[in-house]
Design a protein around this motif. Sequence first.
Motif, PDB file in Angstrom:
ATOM      1  N   LYS A  77       0.725  -1.099   0.069  1.00 59.90           N
ATOM      2  CA  LYS A  77       0.019   0.148   0.009  1.00 59.90           C
ATOM      3  C   LYS A  77       0.870   1.082  -0.084  1.00 59.90           C
ATOM      4  O   LYS A  77       0.455   2.399  -0.597  1.00 59.90           O
ATOM      5  CB  LYS A  77      -0.858  -0.016   0.967  1.00 59.90           C
ATOM      6  N   PHE A  78       2.028   1.062   0.584  1.00 64.28           N
ATOM      7  CA  PHE A  78       2.983   2.246   0.711  1.00 64.28           C
ATOM      8  C   PHE A  78       3.347   2.852  -0.832  1.00 64.28           C
ATOM      9  O   PHE A  78       3.327   3.770  -1.244  1.00 64.28           O
ATOM     10  CB  PHE A  78       4.297   2.026   1.322  1.00 64.28           C
ATOM     11  N   ALA A  79       3.649   1.592  -1.778  1.00 72.41           N
ATOM     12  CA  ALA A  79       4.005   1.827  -3.103  1.00 72.41           C
ATOM     13  C   ALA A  79       2.797   2.389  -3.726  1.00 72.41           C
ATOM     14  O   ALA A  79       2.649   3.390  -4.759  1.00 72.41           O
ATOM     15  CB  ALA A  79       4.183   0.489  -3.749  1.00 72.41           C
ATOM     16  N   PHE A  80       1.692   2.097  -3.484  1.00 73.39           N
ATOM     17  CA  PHE A  80       0.385   2.463  -4.137  1.00 73.39           C
ATOM     18  C   PHE A  80       0.176   4.031  -3.924  1.00 73.39           C
ATOM     19  O   PHE A  80      -0.279   4.888  -4.884  1.00 73.39           O
ATOM     20  CB  PHE A  80      -0.823   1.617  -3.674  1.00 73.39           C
ATOM     21  N   VAL A  81       0.441   4.292  -2.733  1.00 68.81           N
ATOM     22  CA  VAL A  81       0.330   5.587  -2.329  1.00 68.81           C
ATOM     23  C   VAL A  81       1.112   6.734  -3.001  1.00 68.81           C
ATOM     24  O   VAL A  81       0.940   7.644  -3.496  1.00 68.81           O
ATOM     25  CB  VAL A  81       0.411   5.871  -0.743  1.00 68.81           C
ATOM     26  N   ILE A  82       2.420   6.214  -3.101  1.00 66.27           N
ATOM     27  CA  ILE A  82       3.494   6.961  -3.801  1.00 66.27           C
ATOM     28  C   ILE A  82       3.078   7.300  -5.317  1.00 66.27           C
ATOM     29  O   ILE A  82       3.226   8.215  -5.702  1.00 66.27           O
ATOM     30  CB  ILE A  82       4.806   6.225  -3.631  1.00 66.27           C
ATOM     31  N   SER A  83       2.432   6.098  -5.949  1.00 69.32           N
ATOM     32  CA  SER A  83       2.100   6.195  -7.239  1.00 69.32           C
ATOM     33  C   SER A  83       0.762   7.113  -7.489  1.00 69.32           C
ATOM     34  O   SER A  83       0.764   8.016  -8.269  1.00 69.32           O
ATOM     35  CB  SER A  83       1.906   4.820  -7.818  1.00 69.32           C
ATOM     36  N   ILE A  84       0.034   6.989  -6.383  1.00 70.18           N
ATOM     37  CA  ILE A  84      -1.247   8.053  -6.610  1.00 70.18           C
ATOM     38  C   ILE A  84      -0.676   9.409  -6.290  1.00 70.18           C
ATOM     39  O   ILE A  84      -1.392  10.261  -7.182  1.00 70.18           O
ATOM     40  CB  ILE A  84      -2.360   7.520  -5.300  1.00 70.18           C
ATOM     41  N   VAL A  85       0.241   9.641  -5.449  1.00 70.71           N
ATOM     42  CA  VAL A  85       0.608  11.011  -5.369  1.00 70.71           C
ATOM     43  C   VAL A  85       1.385  11.712  -6.529  1.00 70.71           C
ATOM     44  O   VAL A  85       0.951  12.689  -7.037  1.00 70.71           O
ATOM     45  CB  VAL A  85       1.530  11.088  -4.167  1.00 70.71           C
ATOM     46  N   ILE A  86       1.992  10.721  -7.130  1.00 67.38           N
ATOM     47  CA  ILE A  86       2.720  11.136  -8.378  1.00 67.38           C
ATOM     48  C   ILE A  86       1.452  11.595  -9.514  1.00 67.38           C
ATOM     49  O   ILE A  86       1.969  12.475 -10.126  1.00 67.38           O
ATOM     50  CB  ILE A  86       3.908  10.036  -8.812  1.00 67.38           C
ATOM     51  N   THR A  87       0.664  10.888  -9.687  1.00 63.47           N
ATOM     52  CA  THR A  87      -0.318  10.890 -10.521  1.00 63.47           C
ATOM     53  C   THR A  87      -1.038  11.992 -10.239  1.00 63.47           C
ATOM     54  O   THR A  87      -1.434  12.852 -10.893  1.00 63.47           O
ATOM     55  CB  THR A  87      -1.290   9.437 -10.658  1.00 63.47           C
ATOM     56  N   LEU A  88      -1.456  12.339  -9.092  1.00 61.05           N
ATOM     57  CA  LEU A  88      -2.426  13.472  -8.727  1.00 61.05           C
ATOM     58  C   LEU A  88      -1.477  14.764  -8.947  1.00 61.05           C
ATOM     59  O   LEU A  88      -2.057  15.840  -9.290  1.00 61.05           O
ATOM     60  CB  LEU A  88      -2.768  13.337  -7.144  1.00 61.05           C
ATOM     61  N   ALA A  89      -0.283  14.769  -8.578  1.00 60.26           N
ATOM     62  CA  ALA A  89       0.644  15.797  -8.797  1.00 60.26           C
ATOM     63  C   ALA A  89       0.698  16.110 -10.473  1.00 60.26           C
ATOM     64  O   ALA A  89       0.692  17.324 -10.764  1.00 60.26           O
ATOM     65  CB  ALA A  89       2.002  15.723  -8.322  1.00 60.26           C
ATOM     66  N   GLY A  90       0.781  15.222 -11.217  1.00 65.27           N
ATOM     67  CA  GLY A  90       0.611  15.309 -12.544  1.00 65.27           C
ATOM     68  C   GLY A  90      -0.600  15.786 -13.306  1.00 65.27           C
ATOM     69  O   GLY A  90      -0.830  16.565 -13.905  1.00 65.27           O
ATOM     70  N   LEU A  91      -1.554  15.291 -12.663  1.00 63.31           N
ATOM     71  CA  LEU A  91      -3.110  15.815 -12.923  1.00 63.31           C
ATOM     72  C   LEU A  91      -3.284  17.445 -12.686  1.00 63.31           C
ATOM     73  O   LEU A  91      -3.801  17.988 -13.430  1.00 63.31           O
ATOM     74  CB  LEU A  91      -4.395  14.958 -12.383  1.00 63.31           C
ATOM     75  N   ILE A  92      -2.698  17.658 -11.468  1.00 61.67           N
ATOM     76  CA  ILE A  92      -2.974  18.977 -10.916  1.00 61.67           C
ATOM     77  C   ILE A  92      -1.928  19.890 -12.058  1.00 61.67           C
ATOM     78  O   ILE A  92      -2.517  20.781 -12.401  1.00 61.67           O
ATOM     79  CB  ILE A  92      -2.474  19.249  -9.696  1.00 61.67           C
ATOM     80  N   ALA A  93      -0.995  19.389 -12.277  1.00 58.30           N
ATOM     81  CA  ALA A  93      -0.119  20.306 -13.177  1.00 58.30           C
ATOM     82  C   ALA A  93      -0.592  20.411 -14.543  1.00 58.30           C
ATOM     83  O   ALA A  93      -0.414  21.431 -15.241  1.00 58.30           O
ATOM     84  CB  ALA A  93       1.568  19.479 -13.459  1.00 58.30           C
ATOM     85  N   MET A  94      -1.492  19.464 -15.124  1.00 57.82           N
ATOM     86  CA  MET A  94      -1.906  19.466 -16.351  1.00 57.82           C
ATOM     87  C   MET A  94      -2.825  20.650 -16.491  1.00 57.82           C
ATOM     88  O   MET A  94      -2.921  21.261 -17.606  1.00 57.82           O
ATOM     89  CB  MET A  94      -2.570  18.177 -16.745  1.00 57.82           C
ATOM     90  N   SER A  95      -3.542  20.921 -15.428  1.00 54.04           N
ATOM     91  CA  SER A  95      -4.531  21.977 -15.519  1.00 54.04           C
ATOM     92  C   SER A  95      -3.938  23.299 -15.601  1.00 54.04           C
ATOM     93  O   SER A  95      -4.543  24.276 -15.847  1.00 54.04           O
ATOM     94  CB  SER A  95      -5.565  21.943 -14.138  1.00 54.04           C
ATOM     95  N   VAL A  96      -2.822  23.567 -15.005  1.00 58.36           N
ATOM     96  CA  VAL A  96      -1.926  24.730 -14.868  1.00 58.36           C
ATOM     97  C   VAL A  96      -0.965  24.859 -16.172  1.00 58.36           C
ATOM     98  O   VAL A  96      -0.390  26.003 -16.333  1.00 58.36           O
ATOM     99  CB  VAL A  96      -1.373  25.058 -13.649  1.00 58.36           C
ATOM    100  N   LEU A  97      -0.409  23.863 -16.826  1.00 59.17           N
ATOM    101  CA  LEU A  97       0.534  24.155 -17.802  1.00 59.17           C
ATOM    102  C   LEU A  97      -0.119  24.825 -19.162  1.00 59.17           C
ATOM    103  O   LEU A  97      -1.177  24.619 -19.583  1.00 59.17           O
ATOM    104  CB  LEU A  97       1.010  22.513 -18.172  1.00 59.17           C
ATOM    105  N   PRO A  98       0.863  25.606 -19.427  1.00 56.95           N
ATOM    106  CA  PRO A  98       0.369  26.397 -20.681  1.00 56.95           C
ATOM    107  C   PRO A  98       0.289  25.583 -22.001  1.00 56.95           C
ATOM    108  O   PRO A  98       0.912  24.670 -21.983  1.00 56.95           O
ATOM    109  CB  PRO A  98       1.411  27.700 -21.017  1.00 56.95           C
ATOM    110  N   VAL A  99      -0.492  25.653 -22.905  1.00 51.97           N
ATOM    111  CA  VAL A  99      -0.801  25.152 -23.988  1.00 51.97           C
ATOM    112  C   VAL A  99      -0.290  25.954 -25.287  1.00 51.97           C
ATOM    113  O   VAL A  99      -0.720  27.032 -25.589  1.00 51.97           O
ATOM    114  CB  VAL A  99      -2.104  24.369 -24.311  1.00 51.97           C
TER     115      VAL A  99
END
Length: 532
Positions: free
Chosen positions: A11-33
Motif C-alpha cells: 500500500k505504501f507503493a500504491f500511495v507513492i504512485s497515487i501522489v505522483i499521478t495526482l501531482a501530474g493531473l494538477i500540473a496538467m490544469s496549469v500548464l500552458p498549451v
Amino acid sequence: MISKTFINRPKFAFVISIVITLAGLIAMSVLPVNMYPEITPPQVQISAVYPGASAQIVEESVIRPIEEQINGVEDMMYIESSASNNGSAVITVFFKVGTDGDIAQVNVQNRVALATSSLPSEVTRQGVDVKKKSSAMLLGINLFSEQEGINQLFLSNYATNYLTEPLGRIKGVASAEVMGEMTYSMRAWLNPERMSSLSITVTEVQQALQEQNMIVAAGKLGASPTLPNQQFEYSIQAKGRLQTPEEFGQTIIRAQRNGNFIRLNDIARLELGAEDYSTQARLNGKQTAFLVIYQLPDANATEVASLVKAEMVKLSQRFPDGLEYVIPYDTTKFIDRSIEEVVVTLFQAIVLVILVVFLFLQNWRATIIPTLAIPVSLIGTFAFMVLMGYSINTVTLFGLVLAIGIVVDDAIIVIENVERILKEEQLPIKEAVTKAMDQVSGPIIATTLVLLAVFVPVAFMPGITGELYKQFSVTISFAVLISSLNALTLSPALCTVLLSAEKMKPISWLLPFERLITRATGGYTKTVGFML
C-alpha cells in the motif's frame, strides 16, 4: 534493497504512485498549451518619430546615435533598424535565447538614455519608446462596417481608443496593437504664395501652434494670502488644446502694429484627417482596422485566445451602429488541431503497447502491471514539466509518445523474472518477488542510466536547435526516471498482490500464438547457430 520495503508494504507503493499521478493531473490544469516551445530570441524595440524628416535624415540623426550606444549591450545578438519617409524610426535588438526580457529592456533603456543628448530636440519632445516586443502573434481582429461614413480612420481610432486597453489588460496578453494605425490629426495645408507675400515662414507657424495649442495651469483667484474680507477662492479654467478646424484656424501667427492679426486660416486650409496615410488595411477589398493580439512567452495560447474572444463579445455590445468585427487570423485553431492529433496518436500508442504486452504475457493480471506503469509515468511527467517551466506542446507530447514504449520495459522485466522463478523454483509469491528484485534491481538502474545518457546530452545543445529539443529530451528523461521508480516500487508491490503460481497460467485461446512464437524463436535460434 529498496524493493523489499514495498513488497512487504504494497500500500505504501500504491500511495507513492497515487501522489505522483495526482501531482501530474494538477500540473496538467496549469500548464500552458502552445504549438511549440518558446524558442524565439527575446526582442526589445526602440521607436521614435522625427516629424517631417526624410528616411535618410532619420537614419543619420536618430538611428545612428542610438545604434552607437546600444551596440554591444549584454547578450545582444544583432540589431535591425528601419526608417521611413514619414519620420518614424524603429530599432529592434535581438538577444540570445534564454535572456531575461525584463533585464534586456532595462539594459537597452539605459543605453538609449545615453544617446538622448545626441538626438534632435523634436525627437526627444515626442519621446523615445523602449519596450519588449513579442513575436508570438496570437489573434488578428478586423473591424469593419457596411455603413457609409465609417471609414478606416474612424475604425482605426475606435480600435485604439476603446479596444486596445481592455484587451491589453487580459491575463497572458503581451500587447494589443493596431497595425497600420491611422491617428486623428489636424492637417494644415499651407499656401506658399500667401505666406511669401506676408513673409511668414513654416517655423513661425510651428512655433505659434506649439505656444497656443497647449494645456496650461491658469492659477487661482482669491488664493492665500488674501485680504481679511476675502471669502471665496476660484480656480481659473483656461481653454486647453484646440480641437476643431475652426479653433485651429483662429491661431494667431503674427500680430501687426496696426492691431490686425494674421491667423492660421489666412494662410492655410485646415481639415481633420489622419496623421499618416502611408499604411492602409483592407479586408476583402474594404476598409478595416486590423487589431493584433500578442501573447506573453509563458502564457497559455488557447486560454488567452478564449479570454480575448469573450472580451470581444462584451465590447461588441457597445459598438456603434453598423460596426462589426471578425477574427480571420487565429493560431489556436492550428494549435488545437495539432495537439488533438498528437493526443490521438498518444492513445493509439498506449493501446498498441498494451495489446502487444498482453499477447506476449498472455495473462490479464500480468498485463495490468505494465499497463499501470504507463499513466503513472506519463501523467507524473507533467508535474516535472511545471517545475521546469515547460508547456504542453507538440514537442513535449512527441516525447511522451516516444516514452510509452520505454516506460513499460522495466515493469515487463520484473514480471518475466517473477514468472520464471515461480515456474522453476515454486516459491511463495513474496519470496519469488523478493528474489526476482534482487536479480533485476541492478539491471533496471543500469538501463535507466543508459537511457539518460542518450537523452540528457540533447538538452545541452546550444542555440535555437537546443532550445527546441531540450523539452523533448527532458520530458523523456523524467518519464524514464518515473518508470524506473515504478519498477522498483509499484511493480513488485503489484506482483505481490496480483500474481501467484496459479494465477500466472496463460489464457487457453492464446496457446496457438504461443506455439507460433515458440517455433519462430526456435527457427531464429537455429538460423543464428548455423550462421555462427
